[in-house]
Motif scaffolding. Structure first.
Motif, short mmCIF file in Angstrom:
data_model
loop_
_atom_site.label_atom_id
_atom_site.label_comp_id
_atom_site.label_asym_id
_atom_site.label_seq_id
_atom_site.Cartn_x
_atom_site.Cartn_y
_atom_site.Cartn_z
N PHE A 200 0.50 4.48 2.63
CA PHE A 200 1.03 3.12 2.77
C PHE A 200 2.34 2.99 2.02
CE2 PHE A 200 -3.62 2.78 2.66
CZ PHE A 200 -3.85 2.28 3.93
N GLN A 201 3.30 2.34 2.66
CA GLN A 201 4.46 1.87 1.92
C GLN A 201 4.18 0.42 1.54
OE1 GLN A 201 8.13 0.61 3.87
NE2 GLN A 201 9.23 2.14 2.69
N ILE A 202 4.38 0.11 0.27
CA ILE A 202 4.02 -1.22 -0.21
C ILE A 202 5.30 -1.99 -0.56
CG2 ILE A 202 2.70 -2.53 -1.93
CD1 ILE A 202 0.85 -0.77 -0.40
N LEU A 203 5.45 -3.16 0.05
CA LEU A 203 6.59 -4.03 -0.25
C LEU A 203 6.05 -5.29 -0.91
CD1 LEU A 203 6.84 -3.11 3.11
CD2 LEU A 203 9.17 -3.45 2.40
N ALA A 204 6.86 -5.91 -1.74
CA ALA A 204 6.40 -7.16 -2.34
C ALA A 204 7.58 -8.09 -2.58
CB ALA A 204 5.67 -6.91 -3.66
N GLY A 205 7.26 -9.39 -2.55
CA GLY A 205 8.26 -10.38 -2.91
C GLY A 205 9.12 -10.85 -1.76
N GLY A 206 8.64 -10.68 -0.54
CA GLY A 206 9.35 -11.27 0.59
C GLY A 206 8.85 -12.69 0.81
N ILE A 214 13.97 -10.88 1.53
CA ILE A 214 13.43 -9.71 2.24
C ILE A 214 12.75 -8.85 1.18
CG2 ILE A 214 14.04 -7.65 3.55
CD1 ILE A 214 16.42 -9.25 4.69
N ALA A 215 11.49 -8.50 1.41
CA ALA A 215 10.72 -7.82 0.37
C ALA A 215 11.28 -6.43 0.07
CB ALA A 215 9.26 -7.70 0.81
N PRO A 216 11.52 -6.12 -1.19
CA PRO A 216 11.88 -4.75 -1.55
C PRO A 216 10.64 -3.86 -1.61
CG PRO A 216 11.93 -6.15 -3.50
CD PRO A 216 11.53 -7.04 -2.34
N VAL A 217 10.88 -2.55 -1.63
CA VAL A 217 9.78 -1.59 -1.67
C VAL A 217 9.29 -1.42 -3.11
CG1 VAL A 217 9.14 0.82 -1.27
CG2 VAL A 217 10.64 -0.35 0.34
N VAL A 218 8.01 -1.57 -3.32
CA VAL A 218 7.44 -1.31 -4.65
C VAL A 218 7.02 0.15 -4.74
CG1 VAL A 218 5.77 -2.04 -6.38
CG2 VAL A 218 6.50 -3.64 -4.62
N ARG A 219 6.42 0.64 -3.69
CA ARG A 219 6.00 2.05 -3.71
C ARG A 219 6.20 2.65 -2.33
NH1 ARG A 219 2.95 5.21 -7.35
NH2 ARG A 219 2.35 7.11 -6.28
N GLU A 220 6.86 3.76 -2.30
CA GLU A 220 7.18 4.37 -1.01
C GLU A 220 5.96 4.93 -0.30
OE1 GLU A 220 9.70 4.31 0.85
OE2 GLU A 220 11.31 3.64 -0.49
N HIS A 221 5.08 5.52 -1.08
CA HIS A 221 3.96 6.21 -0.43
C HIS A 221 2.72 6.15 -1.30
CE1 HIS A 221 1.60 9.45 1.43
NE2 HIS A 221 2.28 9.15 2.52
N LEU A 222 1.73 5.45 -0.82
CA LEU A 222 0.50 5.29 -1.58
C LEU A 222 -0.64 5.94 -0.79
CD1 LEU A 222 -0.77 3.63 -4.05
CD2 LEU A 222 -1.38 1.94 -2.32
N PRO A 223 -1.33 6.89 -1.40
CA PRO A 223 -2.45 7.49 -0.67
C PRO A 223 -3.51 6.43 -0.33
CG PRO A 223 -1.88 8.79 -2.62
CD PRO A 223 -1.10 7.52 -2.70
N TYR A 224 -4.16 6.61 0.81
CA TYR A 224 -5.00 5.55 1.36
C TYR A 224 -6.09 5.07 0.39
CZ TYR A 224 -9.13 8.37 2.02
OH TYR A 224 -10.25 9.11 1.77
N GLU A 225 -6.61 5.99 -0.43
CA GLU A 225 -7.75 5.60 -1.26
C GLU A 225 -7.38 4.60 -2.35
OE1 GLU A 225 -6.50 8.67 -1.02
OE2 GLU A 225 -6.59 9.78 -2.91
N HIS A 226 -6.09 4.39 -2.53
CA HIS A 226 -5.66 3.50 -3.62
C HIS A 226 -5.21 2.13 -3.15
CE1 HIS A 226 -6.11 6.69 -6.44
NE2 HIS A 226 -5.19 7.44 -5.88
#
Ligand code: SF4
Lengths: 557, 169
Positions: A200-206, A214-226
């Motif tokens: 998952f790419q996680i964006l926040a603050g949009g 426009i939400a910036p990226v918090v984490r580019e790549h998060l494994p699914y289990e997290h």
């Protein structure tokens, strides 16, 4: 689709019983309106201008025909015979009596529905792509993750009293974001990294509202289990440090902007380090259990049909031709398509459906689409699994119920908030503007010539009508006691997200539709050809030609 | 005063001492603000050692926990204030105290504490509740049993529902 088990069912039943008690205590006077307010809000019950409005959750927009029939029944028995589908893929009933609400919640619970957390400063209904599970360009179906998020966020004990409301959207199509994830408090995109690893790419603050971000990226790549531990970390940082001193600065977008994305990220990651391997860590078995609910229906083996040719072969029915061109969408299963049912018929408030239309659609879903429907954030309904060769038949059936308007994706497929006709925060009416535009630009050949252009209208700065991301956005303002309308151009909610720019001085109610016409004519006169969409043209030329056409002669005033 | 503690109505003798009130000469169980606790740590803890009463802290929603941690094992009560019931920061403080810092003593919600928040508070680890003035403590007791399904892991159940679902036969 997801089916409740005994746990889920008991929860919605207990919730209905609990709210019955709360209503009782309010009616007896043992709690004040101030104390009742957050309780009713957590059950989706708002006090509007004329009556209570009840908002019912439709998780990620997915509805069964049985559920839609129940919504029709509620519209008939407890409202004035219609419901309003909202931009958050929910449905709202505008004419509800407080004492009826416990009965309505019981009725909803019988079809696995509820109004939990559809308002209030909590985590709201998770939204998603309306073509989830059927889009040909989809990487992975986002709905199992949406359902996970739904369960995690339902009555989350820590996050029931956030600084402000909180909205999460998930898309499984990284190349074409149909869920506007960049304009949510948290956006989740299923992506693949360079090594082909899913995550998952996680964006926040949009967000939209009075200060669009426009939400910036918090984490580019998060494994699914997290997924859940990461969401919990973001929420915890926001719950503790989001501003509570000023309602207008309380959304997470302000926290992210004030801290800066790097500092925000490091706080989130520090929190996450503490909990990432705790109880929220997901196991493959749970994901697989949820995935099974969203397995494709029993499609038939079919050859692909060429719908355009077929529509022409069907002869002189231009309505069907336009319907095929605009409202019929691609599908991953050969021989199938998704059909957009427009709730933007000329003369009707955008997003409204009558009880008999809902009943009819439920029947059509059973007959043509495995009993499934999806509410879109553009306030339409999708029949997601229609055999291509049956589109003509379906079109004829939709027509009988005034549900065959062939304007999907065109100008008159507008998004529009309830505005001053219902909402007590509104500055101006929005529905009559949408209706007037719908009627003035009714001709399908004109709409087709215009091509893809989106119109979004809000009755005030809260932006429920998403005006910031309309190619053409209209914002109702109050100009010394008069309704007035600001015009914005160039917004887009998708992968190429942008926020619309204000053209100039606001227009009166009498002028605004003419102004839209002037904008359209400017575009038609200036585009290089039909291939240049409105948004492309705007990005090429910017505001000047529009300003000139709209204000040029009156500059002296 | 009457409070709810571990699901029952009990009388609490704790005194919430204001920052400008002097330490009483007689024996009493006292809570003080975090600032005062850190400032007068020695005299306060000495009282406890001498048997002049237990010591607790009152946290406001904006308090950080780090400065409290060295003293935490010595405290018999942590009270978290809710200035308004809509201020949800106290829920996160409660979970951090219980889940991360292993606090096992009494965790009390005070201030604008209403019946309909008790379910959430309890799940976050509060085990004692001073209701807002004028609210029926007997009515409030019912709030704990209204909802029996919990999706999340929290202080009251370390396993989220999905774990318990997959554990079921
Ligand atoms: S945008 Fe304003 S007027 Fe429209 S529904 Fe939202 S709050 Fe009401």
């Amino acid at each position: 689709m997801y089916q409740y088990d005994a746990h889920d069912q008991r929860l919605v039943e207990e919730r209905a019983a609990q709210f019955r008690g709360q209503v009782q205590r309010r009616l007896e006077g043992s709690i004040t309106e101030d104390e009742f307010k957050p309780l009713r809000l957590q059950n989706g019950l708002y006090m509007q201008l004329h009556a209570y409005m009840l908002r019912v959750a439709i998780p990620y927009g997915l509805l069964s025909s049985t559920q839609l029939r129940m919504l029709a029944t509620i519209a008939r028995e407890h409202d004035k015979g219609y419901g309003h589908f909202s931009t958050r893929q929910n449905i709202q009933f505008n004419w509800i009596k407080l004492e009826d609400v416990p009965r309505i919640l019981d009725a909803l619970a019988r079809v696995q529905m509820h109004a939990i957390q559809t308002s209030g400063n909590c985590i709201r209904n998770t939204t998603s792509d309306h073509l989830a599970g059927v889009a040909p360009d989809e990487l992975e179906d986002p709905r199992p993750y949406c359902e996970l998020i739904r369960q995690w966020s339902t009555f989350h004990p820590e996050f029931a009293f956030l600084p402000r409301k909180f909205k999460i959207a998930v898309t499984g199509t990284p190349d074409d974001d149909r869920a506007a994830v960049r304009f949510h408090d948290i956006g989740v995109r299923i992506v693949e990294d360079d090594a082909g690893q899913r995550g998952f790419q996680i964006l926040a603050g949009g967000g939209m509202g009075r200060s669009p971000h426009i939400a910036p990226v918090v984490r580019e790549h998060l494994p699914y289990e997290h997924l859940l531990s990461y969401l919990e970390s973001i929420l915890r940082v926001y719950n503790r440090y989001g501003r509570r001193d000023n309602k207008y600065k309380a959304r997470i977008k302000i926290l992210v902007a004030e801290l800066g994305i790097d500092e925000f990220r490091s706080q989130v990651e520090a929190e996450w380090e503490q909990i990432r391997d705790g109880a929220l860590r997901l196991e493959r078995a749970e994901i697989d259990r949820l995935k099974a609910f969203f397995a494709p229906p029993a499609y038939r083996e079919l050859p692909s049909a060429d719908l355009q040719l077929q529509a022409q072969a069907l002869g002189a029915d231009p309505a069907l031709r336009y319907f095929v061109a605009n409202n019929v969408l691609g599908h991953r299963q050969p021989g199938y398509c998704a059909v957009m049912v427009s709730l933007k018929a000329p003369g009707r408030p955008p997003g409204d459906a009558s009880d008999s239309q809902m009943d009819a659609l439920a029947d059509l879903a059973d007959e043509y689409s495995f009993g499934e429907l999806v509410v879109t954030h553009t306030q339409n309904l999708v029949l997601p699994h229609v055999e291509q060769t049956r589109v003509g038949q379906l079109h004829a059936a939709l027509r009988e119920h005034e549900l065959a308007t062939a304007n999907a994706g065109t100008l008159t497929d507008s998004i529009c908030c309830p505005g001053l006709d219902f909402c007590n925060l509104a500055n101006a009416r929005s529905i009559p503007v949408a209706i007037e535009i719908g009627e003035r630009f009714e001709r399908l050949d004109y709409l087709s010539d215009l091509g893809e252009v989106s119109l979004k209208i809000s009755g005030c700065i809260n932006a429920c009508g998403h005006h910031h991301v309309g190619n053409i956005g209209i914002l109702g303002i109050d100009k010394i006691g008069e309704e007035a309308y600001q015009l914005m151009l160039g917004g887009s909610p998708g992968n190429d997200a942008s926020i619309g720019q204000i053209v100039g001085r606001a227009f009166s109610r009498a002028e605004i539709v003419d102004a839209v016409q002037t904008v359209l004519e400017t575009y038609l006169g200036g585009r290089t050809g039909e291939d240049e969409r409105f948004l492309d043209y705007f990005r090429r030329v910017g505001l000047p030609p529009f300003k000139e056409a709209l204000y040029g002669d009156h500059q002296a005033r | 005063m009457e409070i709810i503690k571990q699901g029952e109505i009990v009388t609490s003798a704790w005194v919430h001492l204001g920052d400008d009130e002097p330490l009483p000469a007689h024996a009493a169980d006292l809570t003080v603000s975090l600032a005062r606790l850190l400032e007068q740590r020695e005299p306060l803890l000495a009282r406890a050692r001498e048997g002049s009463g237990q010591v607790g802290v009152r946290l406001t929603p904006a308090d950080e926990l780090d400065p409290l941690l060295p003293v935490l094992p010595e405290l018999s009560l942590v009270a978290i204030e809710f200035p308004k019931f809509t201020d949800g920061r106290g829920y996160s403080l409660a979970r951090l105290l219980r889940d991360r810092h292993g606090y096992r003593g009494e965790l009390r919600a005070m201030g604008h504490v209403l019946r309909d928040q008790l379910f959430y508070m309890h799940r976050c680890g509060f085990d004692a509740f001073e209701l807002a003035p004028g609210k029926s403590i007997h009515d409030a007791l019912e709030a704990f049993s209204e909802l029996s399904v919990r999706y999340q892991a929290a202080a009251d159940d370390p396993r989220p529902l999905f774990r318990r679902r997959s554990a079921a036969p």
